[in-house]
Design a protein around this motif. Structure first.
Motif, short mmCIF file in Angstrom:
data_model
loop_
_atom_site.label_atom_id
_atom_site.label_comp_id
_atom_site.label_asym_id
_atom_site.label_seq_id
_atom_site.Cartn_x
_atom_site.Cartn_y
_atom_site.Cartn_z
N ILE A 191 47.60 44.11 49.39
CA ILE A 191 48.08 43.95 48.03
C ILE A 191 49.57 43.60 48.01
N HIS A 192 50.34 44.27 48.86
CA HIS A 192 51.78 44.01 48.92
C HIS A 192 52.07 42.60 49.40
N VAL A 193 51.39 42.18 50.46
CA VAL A 193 51.64 40.86 51.04
C VAL A 193 51.25 39.76 50.07
N ILE A 194 50.08 39.88 49.46
CA ILE A 194 49.61 38.84 48.55
C ILE A 194 50.49 38.74 47.30
N SER A 195 50.93 39.87 46.80
CA SER A 195 51.74 39.86 45.58
C SER A 195 53.13 39.30 45.84
N THR A 196 53.69 39.57 47.01
CA THR A 196 55.06 39.12 47.30
C THR A 196 55.13 37.71 47.86
N THR A 197 54.12 37.28 48.61
CA THR A 197 54.17 35.96 49.22
C THR A 197 53.46 34.89 48.41
N ASN A 198 52.46 35.28 47.61
CA ASN A 198 51.69 34.29 46.86
C ASN A 198 51.68 34.52 45.35
N ASP A 199 52.35 35.57 44.90
CA ASP A 199 52.39 35.90 43.47
C ASP A 199 50.99 36.03 42.90
N ILE A 200 50.12 36.72 43.64
CA ILE A 200 48.75 36.97 43.19
C ILE A 200 48.57 38.47 42.98
N ASP A 201 48.10 38.84 41.82
CA ASP A 201 47.83 40.24 41.50
C ASP A 201 46.35 40.50 41.67
N LEU A 202 45.98 41.21 42.73
CA LEU A 202 44.58 41.47 43.00
C LEU A 202 43.97 42.45 41.99
N ARG A 203 44.78 43.07 41.19
CA ARG A 203 44.28 44.03 40.21
C ARG A 203 44.36 43.50 38.78
N PHE A 204 44.42 42.19 38.67
CA PHE A 204 44.55 41.58 37.36
C PHE A 204 43.37 41.88 36.44
N ALA A 205 42.20 42.20 37.01
CA ALA A 205 41.00 42.40 36.20
C ALA A 205 41.20 43.49 35.16
N SER B 131 37.91 25.63 46.04
CA SER B 131 38.44 26.58 47.03
C SER B 131 39.73 26.02 47.62
N PRO B 132 40.85 26.74 47.55
CA PRO B 132 40.97 28.02 46.84
C PRO B 132 41.13 27.81 45.34
N CYS B 133 40.62 28.78 44.56
CA CYS B 133 40.72 28.64 43.10
C CYS B 133 41.19 29.94 42.47
N PHE B 134 41.95 30.75 43.21
CA PHE B 134 42.43 32.02 42.69
C PHE B 134 43.79 31.80 42.04
N PRO B 135 43.88 31.89 40.71
CA PRO B 135 45.16 31.64 40.04
C PRO B 135 46.22 32.65 40.43
N GLU C 28 32.32 34.91 29.12
CA GLU C 28 32.06 36.18 29.81
C GLU C 28 32.61 36.06 31.23
N GLN C 29 33.40 37.04 31.62
CA GLN C 29 34.05 37.00 32.92
C GLN C 29 33.77 38.29 33.69
N HIS C 30 33.43 38.12 34.96
CA HIS C 30 33.18 39.26 35.85
C HIS C 30 34.18 39.22 36.99
N GLU C 31 34.87 40.33 37.23
CA GLU C 31 35.84 40.40 38.32
C GLU C 31 35.83 41.78 38.94
N CYS C 32 36.02 41.85 40.23
CA CYS C 32 36.11 43.13 40.92
C CYS C 32 37.56 43.57 41.03
N ASP C 33 37.77 44.85 40.89
CA ASP C 33 39.10 45.41 41.10
C ASP C 33 39.50 45.15 42.55
N GLY C 34 40.73 44.75 42.77
CA GLY C 34 41.18 44.47 44.12
C GLY C 34 41.50 45.71 44.93
N LEU C 35 41.26 46.87 44.37
CA LEU C 35 41.58 48.12 45.05
C LEU C 35 40.35 49.02 45.09
N ALA C 36 39.97 49.45 46.29
CA ALA C 36 38.88 50.41 46.43
C ALA C 36 39.42 51.81 46.15
#
Length: 276
Positions: free
Chosen positions: A164-178, A114-118, A141-149
């Motif tokens: 989603i906007h803040v994380i993608s622009t400040t940390n380069d993390i795509d919550l919808r990568f699944a 933790s943290p381990c989110f690529p 086998e990989q299980h992931e939840c969509d970052g968008l409800a």
């Protein structure tokens, strides 16, 4: 050797009798890309009981019920005595414990960081590393939840879009990568890639599992509060009240749901012959 990459998930669990037809009838398609998939609903009682306040354990049992087991890949056809199973992101370790009980002749390992989110650019490297330690013919086998409800009200829509906007622009993390994992698997050279998803209700309208998923959503956004509020223009109290209103009222008003993505594949069997 079989290798499983999974995220241990959990929540408080009580009995839940699923009214599958009622839930299916309530759902409307609000996302152009994916049609809601509640095919896992079959009217069966959600049987697991664990002590309250064990959120991670409860979430594990909820997803186990939804997925009808601890895995969806054909591990039963491939596992042999002496093989090894690795759980990357094992959380409480409940999945490892159950796999060890199911397959007493194999070695089960789990680790969590933790943290381990690529970040977005690291997923390719990460999956290639998983492939490197996986023996030829092994399964991932990989299980992931969509970052968008989906099918959300105005409050959750604003909060999640800001997140989603803040994380993608400040940390380069795509919550919808699944939704794009199959592309990463193909690039990494895996074969027999199988991709699917299951829709999970958020809120009381989805029964006990819907309550579990809603509680998880609340936990996520309350954890994000310290760094997300500066981008919303809200005070800490205002932010917390909005999250509470979303969970208590808005999710049920809009029949909100999220998608749980599952992907499994095999590492190509070696073509080399070894002589002794």
């Amino acid at each position: 050797m079989g290798l499983f990459f999974s995220h241990d998930r959990s929540y408080r669990v009580t009995k839940f009798l699923t009214n599958s037809e009622k839930i299916k009838e309530k759902i409307e398609t609000h996302d152009n890309a994916l049609i809601p998939n509640f095919d896992w609903l079959d009217g069966e009682t959600f049987p697991t009981k664990i002590e309250e306040n064990h959120r991670i354990h409860a979430q594990h049992f909820a997803l186990k019920h939804v997925c009808k087991g601890n895995f969806t890949s054909p591990i039963n056809e491939n596992i042999k005595p002496g093989f090894k199973i690795l759980d990357v992101g094992c959380g409480s370790g409940q999945w490892c414990i159950e796999m060890a009980q199911m397959f007493p002749d194999v070695e089960v390992y789990g680790f969590d960081l933790s943290p381990c989110f690529p970040v977005s650019s690291d997923w390719s490297t990460f999956i290639k590393e998983i492939k490197r330690v996986l023996k030829p013919g092994g399964i991932i086998e990989q299980h992931e939840c969509d970052g968008l409800a989906h099918s959300v009200g105005p409050l959750l829509n604003k909060v999640q879009n800001t997140c989603i906007h803040v994380i993608s622009t400040t940390n380069d993390i795509d919550l919808r990568f699944a939704r794009r994992l199959s592309e990463v698997y193909e690039t990494a050279g895996f074969e027999n890639i199988h991709e699917s998803y299951l829709s999970l209700a958020l809120g009381k309208w989805g029964g006990r599992i819907g309550e579990i998923c809603a509680d998880n959503l609340k936990h996520i956004y309350l954890t994000m509060q310290p760094w997300l509020t500066p981008f919303t223009g809200l005070t800490e109290d205002e932010y917390n009240r909005i999250i509470k209103q979303i969970v208590v009222k808005e999710l049920d008003e809009y029949n909100s749901y999220t998608n749980h993505h599952i992907i499994w594949a095999k590492k190509k069997a070696s073509s080399y012959w070894w002589f002794y």
